[in-house]
Design an enzyme around this catalytic site. Sequence first.
Site, PDB file in Angstrom:
ATOM      1  CB  SER A   8      -0.908   0.010   1.231  1.00 31.56           C
ATOM      2  OG  SER A   8      -1.591   1.247   1.282  1.00 31.56           O
ATOM      3  CG  HIS A  33      -3.720  -1.742  -1.486  1.00 30.77           C
ATOM      4  ND1 HIS A  33      -4.749  -2.614  -1.779  1.00 30.77           N
ATOM      5  CD2 HIS A  33      -4.225  -0.855  -0.583  1.00 30.77           C
ATOM      6  CE1 HIS A  33      -5.819  -2.264  -1.081  1.00 30.77           C
ATOM      7  NE2 HIS A  33      -5.533  -1.198  -0.352  1.00 30.77           N
ATOM      8  CG  ASP A  35      -5.328   2.445   0.288  1.00 33.75           C
ATOM      9  OD1 ASP A  35      -6.238   1.604   0.236  1.00 33.75           O
ATOM     10  OD2 ASP A  35      -4.251   2.253   0.884  1.00 33.75           O
ATOM     11  CG  MET A  37      -8.825   7.154   1.235  1.00 29.20           C
ATOM     12  SD  MET A  37      -7.955   7.487   2.769  1.00 29.20           S
ATOM     13  CE  MET A  37      -7.092   5.938   3.002  1.00 29.20           C
ATOM     14  CG  HIS A  66      -9.159  -0.259  -0.923  1.00 30.03           C
ATOM     15  ND1 HIS A  66      -8.641  -0.242   0.357  1.00 30.03           N
ATOM     16  CD2 HIS A  66     -10.513  -0.377  -0.776  1.00 30.03           C
ATOM     17  CE1 HIS A  66      -9.637  -0.323   1.233  1.00 30.03           C
ATOM     18  NE2 HIS A  66     -10.769  -0.401   0.576  1.00 30.03           N
ATOM     19  CG  MET A  68     -11.505   2.978   1.103  1.00 26.75           C
ATOM     20  SD  MET A  68     -10.082   3.164   2.186  1.00 26.75           S
ATOM     21  CE  MET A  68      -8.794   3.226   0.958  1.00 26.75           C
ATOM     22  CG  MET A 137     -11.892  -2.567   4.863  1.00 24.34           C
ATOM     23  SD  MET A 137     -10.314  -2.237   4.037  1.00 24.34           S
ATOM     24  CE  MET A 137      -9.521  -1.119   5.216  1.00 24.34           C
ATOM     25  CG  ASP A 175      -6.213  -2.484   3.279  1.00 23.28           C
ATOM     26  OD1 ASP A 175      -5.157  -2.133   3.818  1.00 23.28           O
ATOM     27  OD2 ASP A 175      -6.850  -1.766   2.472  1.00 23.28           O
TER      28      ASP A 175
HETATM   29  C1  DX5 Z   1      -6.678   2.062   5.100  1.00 21.88           C
HETATM   30  C2  DX5 Z   1      -6.102   1.648   3.763  1.00 21.88           C
HETATM   31  C3  DX5 Z   1      -4.929   0.746   3.846  1.00 21.88           C
HETATM   32  C4  DX5 Z   1      -3.714   1.338   4.516  1.00 21.88           C
HETATM   33  C5  DX5 Z   1      -3.058   0.223   5.262  1.00 21.88           C
HETATM   34  O1  DX5 Z   1      -7.892   2.691   4.909  1.00 21.88           O
HETATM   35  O2  DX5 Z   1      -7.095   0.980   2.994  1.00 21.88           O
HETATM   36  O3  DX5 Z   1      -4.588   0.189   2.583  1.00 21.88           O
HETATM   37  O4  DX5 Z   1      -2.775   1.881   3.645  1.00 21.88           O
HETATM   38  O5  DX5 Z   1      -2.048   0.752   6.010  1.00 21.88           O
HETATM   39  P1  DX5 Z   1      -1.325  -0.063   7.175  1.00 21.88           P
HETATM   40  O6  DX5 Z   1      -0.711  -1.290   6.556  1.00 21.88           O
HETATM   41  O7  DX5 Z   1      -0.325   0.904   7.653  1.00 21.88           O
HETATM   42  O8  DX5 Z   1      -2.374  -0.418   8.196  1.00 21.88           O
HETATM   43 ZN    ZN Z   2      -6.536  -0.168   1.200  1.00 18.77          ZN
END
Ligand code: DX5
Ligand code: ZN
Length: 215
Positions: A8, A33, A35, A37, A66, A68, A137, A175
């Site tokens: 990620s 990965h 993310d 948001m 991913h 979100m 999650m 994740d």
């Molecule tokens: C959280 C993200 C994750 C995040 C994980 O909302 O979806 O992908 O980057 O980070 P770590 O591995 O630091 O928990």
């Molecule tokens: Zn993620």
Amino acid sequence: MNTYVSASILGADLADLKNEIARIELAGADMIHFDVMDGLFVENISFGLPVLECVKKYAKVPMDVHLMISEPIRYVERFAAAGADIITFHAEAGSNIEETIDKIHLAGKKAGISIKPATPAGEILNFLDKVDMVLVMTVEPGFGGQGFIEGMLEKISELRFYARTKGFKFDIQVDGGINEKTASLVREAGANNLVSGSYLFGASDAVAAVASLKG
Ligand code: DX5
Ligand code: ZN
């Protein structure tokens, strides 16, 4: 069962993304990965389409996106065009689940469905024959660096049980809060795709860190 590691980049030095990706690929990460948001589905805002387009030019491994974001169906085509290989959206995000899966497949990409910690596996059972991946999650989505929620292990086992008994082929991704300790717990429960951000990118020896996640 092979275990795959999805790095990620939320946990990477974002000002040095090109080198961070090369470094983590060389260390053995199987995918990146990404993310997304939107400040609406989750409180935080991360990065989106233009960053994915740039990163895609340099990444040698698949881009695991991913989403979100609220109403993810609106953005399927654009993320597919920007370089996503897998598109995972949230069951709770307000789009028709079946239509979203179909749209991702129509774009020629793999489809993943994700559930937040409070959402039971039962909510997505009807879609398990259609998806390529289920993302459980193991933290509340929105931020990297949070602590793993142990109560999610049962959900992982439940989903692995369904996959086995029904002969479904989807991967089970986890994740949030994944490190060398929690990795063995989730693998034991039946996860075969482990996302890791802060642990992987923060490790002094990235090769050893990737290996520790694969077990
Ligand atoms: C959280 C993200 C994750 C995040 C994980 O909302 O979806 O992908 O980057 O980070 P770590 O591995 O630091 O928990
Ligand atoms: Zn993620």
